[in-house]
Write an enzyme that holds these catalytic residues in place. Structure first.
Site, PDB file in Angstrom:
ATOM      1  N   ASP A   1     -32.300 109.322  38.300  1.00 53.53           N
ATOM      2  CA  ASP A   1     -32.626 110.183  38.563  1.00 53.53           C
ATOM      3  C   ASP A   1     -33.480 111.534  37.946  1.00 53.53           C
ATOM      4  O   ASP A   1     -32.863 111.310  36.313  1.00 53.53           O
ATOM      5  CB  ASP A   1     -31.323 111.563  39.303  1.00 53.53           C
ATOM      6  CG  ASP A   1     -31.300 112.310  40.028  1.00 53.53           C
ATOM      7  OD1 ASP A   1     -32.030 112.280  41.094  1.00 53.53           O
ATOM      8  OD2 ASP A   1     -31.357 114.369  39.824  1.00 53.53           O
TER       9      ASP A   1
ATOM     10  N   GLU B   1     -37.148 108.095  39.134  1.00 53.93           N
ATOM     11  CA  GLU B   1     -37.282 108.568  40.056  1.00 53.93           C
ATOM     12  C   GLU B   1     -38.726 109.838  39.291  1.00 53.93           C
ATOM     13  O   GLU B   1     -37.868 110.258  38.560  1.00 53.93           O
ATOM     14  CB  GLU B   1     -36.380 109.459  40.523  1.00 53.93           C
ATOM     15  CG  GLU B   1     -36.686 109.553  41.581  1.00 53.93           C
ATOM     16  CD  GLU B   1     -36.447 111.792  41.703  1.00 53.93           C
ATOM     17  OE1 GLU B   1     -36.697 112.494  42.616  1.00 53.93           O
ATOM     18  OE2 GLU B   1     -35.588 111.934  40.523  1.00 53.93           O
TER      19      GLU B   1
END
Ligand code: ACG
Length: 478
Positions: free
Chosen positions: A184, A229
């Site tokens: 993330d 990401e």
């Protein structure tokens, strides 16, 4: 193909209305039958938040999802079906309720160094890179850097002991049985300049960090899968993807949806050339994580204003491209939901298994605002109807499953003839022309043989082949 799974809304195994490991394990057959090869599990670590991105303990699972043993069973069953499972790991920040943060506020070492405390009043002027939001939060008189808001103070990777700590976290989850990670907020590890006191990405430092973390994982589990990401322009996405092996292609996701929604074949051609430029080379250092929507975005049918034909066309374009495709749970039902930064709930509603909204495994932790019972949206209802959205979506997945060679194929040509976009894709063992009709009317296809429909309709008239409006077909040439 990867399925992005929001556990809380998927399948409830213990009757409390919240999706969990036991429930999801029972639905692994469903996923395998869709042709899925992997699952991206949205955060399941112990966290007070519904999204799970603010962790309070990096070594335990959220008890609402079950026990570590339940998770191990889920992973073992997935592996038996040849499904890989990657864990979404938010390493950029914690919950303010994390013990580390509470100790940091108390001035305890080394935790004090693991967060960024205000050192200069001027820093308070800093604003978030993309939307100008403030980035400092006052916790009982102490200012702390919180890029994603007060619910998630940033970890400060200036501290080397934190690097060590995070390696232990990675080791732990690999030992539990995950096949890798979706990392993330990968560009946010170093995103505040201490020299200038402003928000500024330090890409080279981020890259060095991720090189070390991924090397650590590979030293334990050489075939680990990593997906980055990085929500940014193509050249930044590229930079990170090369380290991780798979990088989400955000620019492509946006362009693809826009070109289909606005029925603009020229934009489709242009975006494939730029956003997938690496796929035009036979040697690539990474694979593109191609997708249309995720949990931070509006759902596909909502983007297409309810037009199912356009949604399915976007999906068939997506699944005809090189790279590793991802899709978000519930998209196969055509679930609706509009993303809103401050109330981002609509796009994570319970997966609708049953037409009346009740039944074994149905989650009920939140109200169904958009995807109502008795609307014909449920899996149960759609399975009973010929030509349902689910059935057509599934046919596109089936096409990809039967053409898995596309993953590593090279794009050798791309052209447009009015509303028709023609891709030439060449793989190791096979090659093909792929036709997408972005217009409403059928178009004639010249000199084609061995045509197979991907989505929509194919016809013949006076000896000529026609591709229906908003339809896609493949012509395998070798
Ligand atoms: C991840 C997760 C998300 C999660 C967090 C925090 C990070 O998927 O669910 O939030 O753990 C930024 C970050 C991403 C982040 C999203 C939500 N996603 O970079 O890591 O925010 C611009 C910016 C991007 C930005 C994006 C969306 O550049 O950095 O993403 O806007 O806001 C073109 C441009 C591109 C631009 C786009 C869109 O494509 O090229 O640069 O992107 O247009 O304008 C979760 C919760 C939050 C909670 C947090 C702690 O959802 O509510 O606060 O956890």
């Amino acid at each position: 193909m990867f399925y992005e799974l929001y556990l809380r809304s998927f399948c409830d195994g213990n009757g409390d209305g919240i999706g969990d490991f036991i429930g999801a394990e029972r639905k692994l057959d469903y996923l395998a039958n869709l042709g899925i090869e992997g699952i991206w599990l949205l955060p399941i670590l112990h966290s007070p938040s519904y999204h799970g991105y603010s962790v309070i303990d990096f070594f335990s699972v959220n008890p609402i999802y079950g026990t570590l043993k339940d998770l191990r069973n889920f992973l073992a069953s997935a592996h038996k079906l040849d499904l890989k499972v990657i864990l979404d790991l938010p390493m950029n920040h914690t919950s303010p309720n994390h013990e580390w943060f509470l100790k940091a506020l108390n001035g305890e070492k080394p935790y004090r160094d693991w967060y960024l405390f205000l050192k200069d009043e001027q820093w308070l002027k800093a604003r978030r890179h993309w939307d100008g939001e403030q980035v400092w939060t006052n916790y009982s008189g102490q200012w702390v850097y919180t890029l994603f808001g007060p619910g998630s103070p940033d970890l400060n990777y200036e501290s080397s002991s934190l690097w060590q700590q995070m390696k232990e976290v990675l080791t732990f989850w690999l030992s539990v049985g995950f096949d890798g990670f979706r990392f993330d907020a990968a560009k946010h590890i170093f995103d505040f300049s201490l020299e200038k006191g402003i928000c500024e990405y330090q890409h080279s430092r981020n890259i060095a960090f991720w090189k070390e973390m991924t090397a650590h994982c590979r030293s334990i589990s050489p075939n680990s899968i990593f997906v980055s990401e990085v929500w940014d322009d193509a050249q930044i996405v590229d930079l990170y993807s090369a380290i991780f092996g798979i990088g989400f292609n955000f620019p492509l996701a946006e362009d693809l949806k826009t070109s289909v929604a606005t029925r603009d074949p020229e934009l489709l051609v242009k975006s494939l050339r730029t956003d997938l430029n690496r796929s035009f080379r036979s040697k690539r250092s990474y694979e593109s994580g191609v997708f249309l929507t995720n949990h931070d975005m509006s759902r596909l049918v909502s983007v297409m204003d309810g037009d199912e034909k356009l949604s399915l066309l976007a999906m068939s374009v997506l699944l005809s491209l090189p790279g590793v495709p991802f899709f978000y749970y519930g998209e196969e039902l055509g679930m609706e939901g509009v993303y809103n930064t401050y109330f981002n709930e609509e796009q994570l509603e319970p997966f609708l298994w049953f037409e009346n909204g009740y039944g074994p495994g149905q989650t009920e932790w939140k109200a169904l605002g958009k995807n109502h019972p008795h609307s014909g949206r449920s899996l149960e209802a759609q399975k009973a109807v010929d030509g349902s959205y689910f059935e057509r979506f599934r046919a596109i997945l089936e096409f990809r499953k039967n053409n898995s060679w596309l993953r590593l194929a090279t794009m050798r040509g791309l052209k447009r003839r009015e509303n028709l976009v023609i891709l030439r894709v060449v793989g190791e063992s096979r090659s093909a022309y792929i036709y997408h009709n972005l217009g409403k009317r059928r178009v004639a296809l010249e000199d084609v043989s061995n045509l197979q429909i991907i989505n929509g309709s194919l016809g013949r008239y006076r000896g000529k082949r026609y591709l229906g409006g908003f339809s896609s077909a493949i012509e395998v040439t070798e």
